[in-house]
Design a protein around this motif. Sequence first.
Motif, PDB file in Angstrom:
ATOM      1  N   GLY A 499     -39.058  39.461 -22.036  1.00  0.00           N
ATOM      2  CA  GLY A 499     -39.990  38.067 -22.161  1.00  0.00           C
ATOM      3  C   GLY A 499     -39.825  37.492 -20.668  1.00  0.00           C
ATOM      4  O   GLY A 499     -39.781  38.322 -19.692  1.00  0.00           O
ATOM      5  N   THR A 500     -39.650  36.264 -20.661  1.00  0.00           N
ATOM      6  CA  THR A 500     -39.777  35.671 -19.234  1.00  0.00           C
ATOM      7  C   THR A 500     -38.399  34.488 -19.196  1.00  0.00           C
ATOM      8  O   THR A 500     -38.377  33.957 -20.085  1.00  0.00           O
ATOM      9  CB  THR A 500     -40.963  34.742 -18.940  1.00  0.00           C
ATOM     10  N   VAL A 501     -38.158  34.334 -18.041  1.00  0.00           N
ATOM     11  CA  VAL A 501     -37.137  33.305 -17.787  1.00  0.00           C
ATOM     12  C   VAL A 501     -37.837  32.644 -16.503  1.00  0.00           C
ATOM     13  O   VAL A 501     -38.451  33.296 -15.648  1.00  0.00           O
ATOM     14  CB  VAL A 501     -35.677  33.612 -17.529  1.00  0.00           C
ATOM     15  N   GLU A 502     -37.215  31.379 -16.171  1.00  0.00           N
ATOM     16  CA  GLU A 502     -37.760  30.638 -15.289  1.00  0.00           C
ATOM     17  C   GLU A 502     -37.002  31.081 -13.902  1.00  0.00           C
ATOM     18  O   GLU A 502     -35.599  31.745 -13.800  1.00  0.00           O
ATOM     19  CB  GLU A 502     -37.182  29.110 -15.209  1.00  0.00           C
ATOM     20  N   GLU A 503     -37.758  31.155 -12.795  1.00  0.00           N
ATOM     21  CA  GLU A 503     -37.019  31.704 -11.461  1.00  0.00           C
ATOM     22  C   GLU A 503     -35.783  31.107 -10.964  1.00  0.00           C
ATOM     23  O   GLU A 503     -34.827  31.838 -10.564  1.00  0.00           O
ATOM     24  CB  GLU A 503     -38.094  31.391 -10.412  1.00  0.00           C
ATOM     25  N   ASN A 504     -35.768  29.656 -11.381  1.00  0.00           N
ATOM     26  CA  ASN A 504     -34.518  29.175 -10.600  1.00  0.00           C
ATOM     27  C   ASN A 504     -33.193  29.446 -11.624  1.00  0.00           C
ATOM     28  O   ASN A 504     -32.187  29.093 -11.111  1.00  0.00           O
ATOM     29  CB  ASN A 504     -34.575  27.548 -10.748  1.00  0.00           C
ATOM     30  N   PHE A 505     -33.444  29.935 -12.797  1.00  0.00           N
ATOM     31  CA  PHE A 505     -32.262  30.562 -13.567  1.00  0.00           C
ATOM     32  C   PHE A 505     -31.865  31.885 -12.923  1.00  0.00           C
ATOM     33  O   PHE A 505     -30.621  32.063 -12.532  1.00  0.00           O
ATOM     34  CB  PHE A 505     -32.224  30.594 -15.004  1.00  0.00           C
ATOM     35  N   ILE A 506     -32.881  32.806 -12.743  1.00  0.00           N
ATOM     36  CA  ILE A 506     -32.526  34.070 -12.281  1.00  0.00           C
ATOM     37  C   ILE A 506     -31.910  34.127 -10.891  1.00  0.00           C
ATOM     38  O   ILE A 506     -31.126  34.832 -10.495  1.00  0.00           O
ATOM     39  CB  ILE A 506     -33.845  34.798 -12.215  1.00  0.00           C
ATOM     40  N   SER A 507     -32.492  33.142 -10.044  1.00  0.00           N
ATOM     41  CA  SER A 507     -32.323  32.961  -8.669  1.00  0.00           C
ATOM     42  C   SER A 507     -30.781  32.778  -8.388  1.00  0.00           C
ATOM     43  O   SER A 507     -30.163  33.120  -7.412  1.00  0.00           O
ATOM     44  CB  SER A 507     -32.893  31.993  -7.681  1.00  0.00           C
ATOM     45  N   LYS A 508     -30.061  32.263  -9.662  1.00  0.00           N
ATOM     46  CA  LYS A 508     -28.770  31.780  -9.400  1.00  0.00           C
ATOM     47  C   LYS A 508     -27.635  33.037  -9.808  1.00  0.00           C
ATOM     48  O   LYS A 508     -26.538  32.991  -9.613  1.00  0.00           O
ATOM     49  CB  LYS A 508     -28.516  30.824 -10.192  1.00  0.00           C
ATOM     50  N   LEU A 509     -28.215  34.036 -10.378  1.00  0.00           N
ATOM     51  CA  LEU A 509     -27.524  35.162 -10.749  1.00  0.00           C
ATOM     52  C   LEU A 509     -27.019  36.027  -9.635  1.00  0.00           C
ATOM     53  O   LEU A 509     -28.075  36.510  -8.679  1.00  0.00           O
ATOM     54  CB  LEU A 509     -28.187  35.879 -11.987  1.00  0.00           C
ATOM     55  N   LYS A 510     -26.131  36.690  -9.925  1.00  0.00           N
ATOM     56  CA  LYS A 510     -25.781  37.889  -8.921  1.00  0.00           C
ATOM     57  C   LYS A 510     -25.941  39.255  -9.738  1.00  0.00           C
ATOM     58  O   LYS A 510     -25.510  39.119 -10.923  1.00  0.00           O
ATOM     59  CB  LYS A 510     -24.239  37.735  -8.298  1.00  0.00           C
ATOM     60  N   LYS A 511     -25.770  40.433  -8.974  1.00  0.00           N
ATOM     61  CA  LYS A 511     -26.099  41.534  -9.754  1.00  0.00           C
ATOM     62  C   LYS A 511     -24.584  41.838 -10.402  1.00  0.00           C
ATOM     63  O   LYS A 511     -23.540  41.423  -9.958  1.00  0.00           O
ATOM     64  CB  LYS A 511     -25.984  42.508  -8.659  1.00  0.00           C
ATOM     65  N   GLY A 512     -24.924  42.063 -11.695  1.00  0.00           N
ATOM     66  CA  GLY A 512     -23.655  42.359 -12.631  1.00  0.00           C
ATOM     67  C   GLY A 512     -23.450  41.065 -13.511  1.00  0.00           C
ATOM     68  O   GLY A 512     -22.429  41.342 -14.405  1.00  0.00           O
ATOM     69  N   ASP A 513     -23.861  40.008 -13.250  1.00  0.00           N
ATOM     70  CA  ASP A 513     -23.712  38.799 -14.022  1.00  0.00           C
ATOM     71  C   ASP A 513     -24.352  39.151 -15.547  1.00  0.00           C
ATOM     72  O   ASP A 513     -25.456  39.785 -15.776  1.00  0.00           O
ATOM     73  CB  ASP A 513     -24.488  37.623 -13.574  1.00  0.00           C
ATOM     74  N   VAL A 514     -23.698  38.622 -16.661  1.00  0.00           N
ATOM     75  CA  VAL A 514     -24.009  38.815 -18.110  1.00  0.00           C
ATOM     76  C   VAL A 514     -24.804  37.694 -18.466  1.00  0.00           C
ATOM     77  O   VAL A 514     -23.868  36.656 -18.128  1.00  0.00           O
ATOM     78  CB  VAL A 514     -22.944  39.591 -18.760  1.00  0.00           C
ATOM     79  N   PHE A 515     -25.766  37.716 -19.235  1.00  0.00           N
ATOM     80  CA  PHE A 515     -26.387  36.823 -19.701  1.00  0.00           C
ATOM     81  C   PHE A 515     -26.792  36.888 -21.069  1.00  0.00           C
ATOM     82  O   PHE A 515     -27.244  38.044 -21.200  1.00  0.00           O
ATOM     83  CB  PHE A 515     -27.178  35.814 -18.782  1.00  0.00           C
TER      84      PHE A 515
END
Lengths: 812, 216
Positions: A499-515
């Motif tokens: 699907g799609t998520v908004e960029e500002n959500f993804i940009s806050k994630l670090k590698k390995g973060d689980v959502f």
Amino acid sequence: MAVAGAIATLSPILAWFAQQHWEPLPFQQATWAAYLDGKSGMIQVPTGSGKTYAAVMGAIAEMLAKPRKGLQLLYITPLRALSRDIEQSIKRPITEMGWKLQVESRTGDTSSAKKARQLKNMPEILITTPESLALMLSYPGAKERFQSLQCVILDEWHELLNSKRGTQTELCLSHLRHLQPNLRTWAVSATLGNIDEAAQAAVGLTAQPAIIQSNLERKTIIRSILPASVDSFPWAGHLGLRMFEELVAALDINTSTLIFTNTRAQSERWFQALTFALPDDTDKIALHHSSIDVKEREAIEAGVKTGTIKWVVCTSSLDLGVDFQPVERVVQIGSAKNLARLLQRAGRSAHVPQGTSEILFLPTNALELLEIAAFRNGLAAGDLESRRSLTKPYDVLIQHLVNLACGDGFVAAETLASVRQTMAYQTLTEAEFGWVLDFITNGGKCLGAYPRYKKVTLTETGVYQVTDTQIARMHRMGVGTITSNQAVRLVYTNRKEIGTVEENFISKLKKGDVFFFAGRQLEFFMLKDMVAYVKGTTRKSTVTPTWGGGNLAISDTLSTHLRQEIAAIHTESDFPIEIDCLAPILAAQERIAHLPTDTELLIECCKTREGQHLYVFPFEGRFVHEGLGFLWGYRFANQKQATFTISVNDYGFEILAPKDYPFKQLFSQDFFSLEHLQADIKECVNISELMERKFRGIAQVSGLIFKGYPSSKKTSSQLQISSSLLYEVFTKYEPENLLLKQAENEVLREQLEVHRLEHTLERLSRLKIVWKESKRPSPFAFPLLVERWSSRMSNETLLDRIQRLKEQWQNK
Amino acid sequence: MKITIQTTELELLTEKAIYIEQLRLLLVSDVHLGKSETFQAKGIPIANIINQVNLERLKKLCDTYQPEQLIVLGDLFHSRLSLVPEVLEAWQHFLNQCGAKVQLLVGNHDRALIPQLSDLSMQCVDSAIQCDRLLLSHEPLSQSGFLNICGHIHPCLNLKTRLDRLRLPCFYYSKHPEQLILPSFGEFTGGYEITLKPGSVAYVIADNAVIPFEGK
């Protein structure tokens, strides 16, 4: 057309209806007759009562009677998710009767090969979205492409009407009418308070719209799911997940049920909770929202139809006309905030004409219990909200003109004439139009100049045209961005789309973060070229993606009923069960601060580590509170300089000030004064962030912010710019720019509506003020304390603000 | 505001530049001249008065401090589309007037432009410059024993409480590796939010003051 002629024309349609053992409903017959009589108009009937066939069959009958070549019927739907169902509904009679008509869709989901073929060779019937229609006009050859067009259907017009996409649609239609003056327009709308106005906006100012309403009476029953004890309510918990056990108990897993939430984030959480509660039935529960991949959504919709999926947790992605015949029950989680929306959702539970709709309401915070009671009274009184076309947003006009310039080009005078035929731009002056032309050709007027600027050029023959193919390509990329925040595709590392998520959500994630997304637990792997790669995981997480635009405000109509509900607590002895349930909270409110009667205005003051809080409870709805909060903020700051954060919700507003700010000493009866109101409001706009916020959307629509090509999947770093930087440059070097003016207008008209403020101030000035100093925030105040929807205003110097921030920094 | 790092006294200027009296050296970074022209060429109208505003500020600094040398730590020009006659002429005019020897240490934006800059009366350098105990570069470098002064990052500090929020350009000093990053000099340039680590200091520019915030 004579009556006999009309009957003859309609005979193939009637034959198909007879084959289905259907009797055409009176409103369907009335629509067909009006269409064949050459009229435009609007159909207003409840959802699921046969409006699609009412809208299209007149046009199809005519197409069969007088075969023509090329595109004849254009069907515009606000959501591309709906286009599939509409395509199927329209194809059904065509296939069954063997009519020689081609039906196709054209949306953001259509392949580019198919799109290219369609541009060369249009089907007779095309289903599309406002953005895709605008894009079609941006390719040369629009004149030939649309000259055979007879009819445009605007589906779910109430959803589009008061948005920029609605304005975009009005403009596109004005251009289609310019290309084909005999074009008929038919809007389909759900219940609205101002049908005449909505119909006029749909058909344009030159036509007299026929309005067709059905006398179908549909009863709506609201039942609420109440907690065993009200203490179990989080006071402000936006999600109220603790109620999930009560919800499961109230429902049956074998009854098909739609569970509506107000935001996508909320739907994710509820889906998670419900699958947790029913581990054996997880395959019967699905999640549906507009960010989920289209294939998956299709599978869910099909699953509901065949009965393999029973419960669907959804957002407004299922609000609209998708035909969900077998749904037996509808649940609303959290207040729907608006009577029209509630009716629409309730309507999904009895998708046959003249059924009874029932909706189960699950409150997510205690105060929403008040809203349920208010909803019921509002429905009983037959009150409905109005929606109005916007007033000449320059950004949408800029986009439209550049759009035309990318295609066949346009001539100024005739385009101004056709633009003025829309409701939105009826008052557009020549000077304003001239400014917009200047803006797209020369860059506007400013303290500097734009020697290298080129977007649209005026040819020697007086045609405005985009000649640079790269600029045309950049423009087309931007057309879809009226609504969407930059979306990032979410893909498994094996390339399967999620699907799609908004960029500002993804940009806050670090590698390995689980959502948690689309009901799955995902581990973030990497973001590359606007694609976020993820892996499935079983590790726990608490992060849920957020999406913008999730904030709904209670309507004016409902807020009146809400105040009556609160007043009734003091005067009546026989309460609805919801109010009974709320009794402990109301008692706490009385104990900590005060429970106001309808002749009192409660103002609460309280001190915390964050500073000095002022709470005011007018119960007028979020929008009015925003205006009032800023006005009062200004009236305080005017006496003693300050920086404030203002938070609002549907019940009241909070002004947060630096510690020991003397609210009480500064407050006086002058705060209700209507004198200098206009000037005060202008001043408070100047010292607040409101304009800059509005400018964000305007910069995007008018093409000032370029988000990159999807093909190259990279934002060109040379053109990267934030809207706040643009805002700064424009206010500094081009203060007369109409786009800034528009930002100001949007704030004044949509957020700080002067006439509503006058009305509210007047009402409040007659109330007795009850000023309470409380030790801690009361139940009414608590939701404001944790409200994240806030903006700042300040008339202090930068240095003062930094000094205070530094003090706080050091004490951290 | 004057600070001393190792033995070098540096003056952090609110005009987003550093002056080093001992060396009579003025440092700026990330001017991005011709950014408006780049945007204009792509159909986005940004006023080109911004170039003039930037150059006037730089000229004023030269008049005030009378440096012997001015080093631009990269990204003087924004892109290929920036190199139009009026931008280049304005820069050459500045070079004639400023009274200092000017060097451009090219950055990622202007590295590819070197051949087109040969007519200008300034020297283009493509590698880090050692100057006393200082190591000047565009992108951050670390070399022990040296204080690295660089640009590229466009550092900004985001100050946020529930009551107030400000985002301001800053000089960013970090101890390990020892680095001082300049804010971008250009008016029309964005910023990158830095996080303050222990031992690092953000010297925030607000109106006419430079205010230090120490990382904890």
